[in-house]
Design an enzyme around this catalytic site. Structure first.
Site, short mmCIF file in Angstrom:
data_model
loop_
_atom_site.label_atom_id
_atom_site.label_comp_id
_atom_site.label_asym_id
_atom_site.label_seq_id
_atom_site.Cartn_x
_atom_site.Cartn_y
_atom_site.Cartn_z
N PRO A 146 23.36 21.68 74.13
CA PRO A 146 22.65 21.09 75.42
C PRO A 146 21.10 21.15 75.27
O PRO A 146 20.81 22.27 74.80
CB PRO A 146 23.40 21.90 76.50
CG PRO A 146 24.56 22.61 75.93
CD PRO A 146 24.37 22.87 74.48
N GLU A 147 20.60 20.31 75.68
CA GLU A 147 19.12 20.10 75.55
C GLU A 147 18.50 20.52 77.10
O GLU A 147 19.36 20.88 78.01
CB GLU A 147 18.49 18.65 75.46
CG GLU A 147 19.13 18.10 74.07
CD GLU A 147 18.21 17.13 73.41
OE1 GLU A 147 16.93 17.08 73.63
OE2 GLU A 147 18.80 16.31 72.52
N LYS A 183 16.19 26.37 76.68
CA LYS A 183 17.49 26.12 76.82
C LYS A 183 18.16 27.42 77.31
O LYS A 183 19.28 27.97 76.93
CB LYS A 183 17.95 26.00 75.33
CG LYS A 183 17.49 24.50 75.02
CD LYS A 183 18.02 24.07 73.22
CE LYS A 183 17.43 22.88 72.76
NZ LYS A 183 18.15 22.48 71.55
N ARG A 212 19.39 19.74 60.61
CA ARG A 212 19.69 18.86 61.63
C ARG A 212 19.31 17.37 61.21
O ARG A 212 18.63 17.34 60.39
CB ARG A 212 19.11 19.24 62.99
CG ARG A 212 19.55 20.58 63.39
CD ARG A 212 20.68 20.86 63.77
NE ARG A 212 21.06 19.97 64.74
CZ ARG A 212 20.82 20.07 66.44
NH1 ARG A 212 20.31 21.00 66.74
NH2 ARG A 212 21.29 19.22 67.26
#
Length: 275
Positions: free
Chosen positions: A2-3, A52, A261
């Site tokens: 989640p951002e 986060k 990523r």
């Protein structure tokens, strides 16, 4: 993962539902038993987020620190009249509160971090983080200083939580496209005008995400053509669109692994080192 806007949404929700009243805290899974016992029955004074990281502050000074990681998530529920429902799955932490005549609960599953800390330990966590675009006290000059001192790519730096807190893979790929910046450009070659525009855009985009619960990045005049990368998701310009034509110039969108990523970009709209 989640951002940052998701953590801020959770903080707002938990503030609204639990703050100002005692909260029953347990660990059905058992892995958070000692932490739950330390705050069980105490009033939640406030909930907040930085990047986060989520922080639940309890009367007496204890703070529950949550980082969802890749797999963590909260499940919110209203308590039914016939009692507390049995937990489903591996619930690390359960919170139950009664506020203004309404009973609410939330179950936390699969977090990377769920621990009770004190104010000094929270300060240590925050000291390792960069400015958060969703916080009113954010100082973007700190992020710009860190970026311009590094030869790392701007795409890697935007995902580095010690540079910018809360920005994840979707926002970094999309904001670089929106500003026509090659993801492989070194941080030392990003000028102040470009960074100021990126920061302002992140603030605006993440506020939309905070309000709507979805990452909305495509401008209205471009919001047509090929569907989103997944059902129920808003369209993106490049994120998870590798092999598809760019929404603006029709060049094929590329992807590559960058520091573990996947980054996505249009080699025409974002021409530079990687072109």
């Amino acid at each position: 993962m989640p951002e940052g806007h998701i953590l801020h949404r959770l903080a707002r929700l938990h503030q609204r539902r639990f703050a100002g009243a005692p909260v029953r805290v347990s660990s059905p899974q058992g892995r958070f038993d000692a932490g739950a016992a330390a705050v069980d029955g105490k009033p939640l004074t406030r909930a907040g987020a930085w990047g986060k990281h989520l922080f639940h502050h309890y009367a007496g000074g204890a703070i529950v620190h949550v980082h969802l990681g890749i797999y963590g998530h909260f499940t919110e529920f209203h308590l039914p009249e016939d009692g507390v429902p049995e937990p489903v799955g591996q619930v690390r932490m359960r919170m139950i509160g009664l506020k203004n005549g309404s009973a609410y609960g939330t179950d936390l599953r699969g977090p990377a971090t769920c621990a009770v800390i004190d104010e000094a330990q929270q300060a240590d966590v925050i000291a390792r983080l960069g400015p958060d675009p969703l916080r009113n006290d954010a100082d973007p000059a700190l992020a710009f200083k860190r970026i311009t001192k590094s030869r790392k790519t701007i795409a890697a730096l935007l995902m580095d939580q010690s540079v910018l807190a809360g920005v994840g893979n979707v926002y970094r790929s999309e904001v670089l496209f929106r500003h026509r910046i090659d993801p492989y450009r070194p941080g030392t070659e990003v000028d102040e005008t470009e960074f100021t525009a990126i920061w302002a855009d992140l603030v605006a985009l993440m506020k939309v995400g905070l309000r709507r619960g979805n990452i909305v990045v495509v401008r209205p005049e471009d919001d047509h053509g090929e569907p989103a990368y997944a059902p129920g998701k808003p369209r993106t310009y490049v994120y998870r669109r590798a092999g598809d034509p760019c929404r603006l110039c029709r060049t094929i969108v590329l992807t590559a692994q960058l520091e573990g990523r996947n980054v996505f970009w249009c080699p025409s709209c974002q021409a530079g080192q990687s072109s």
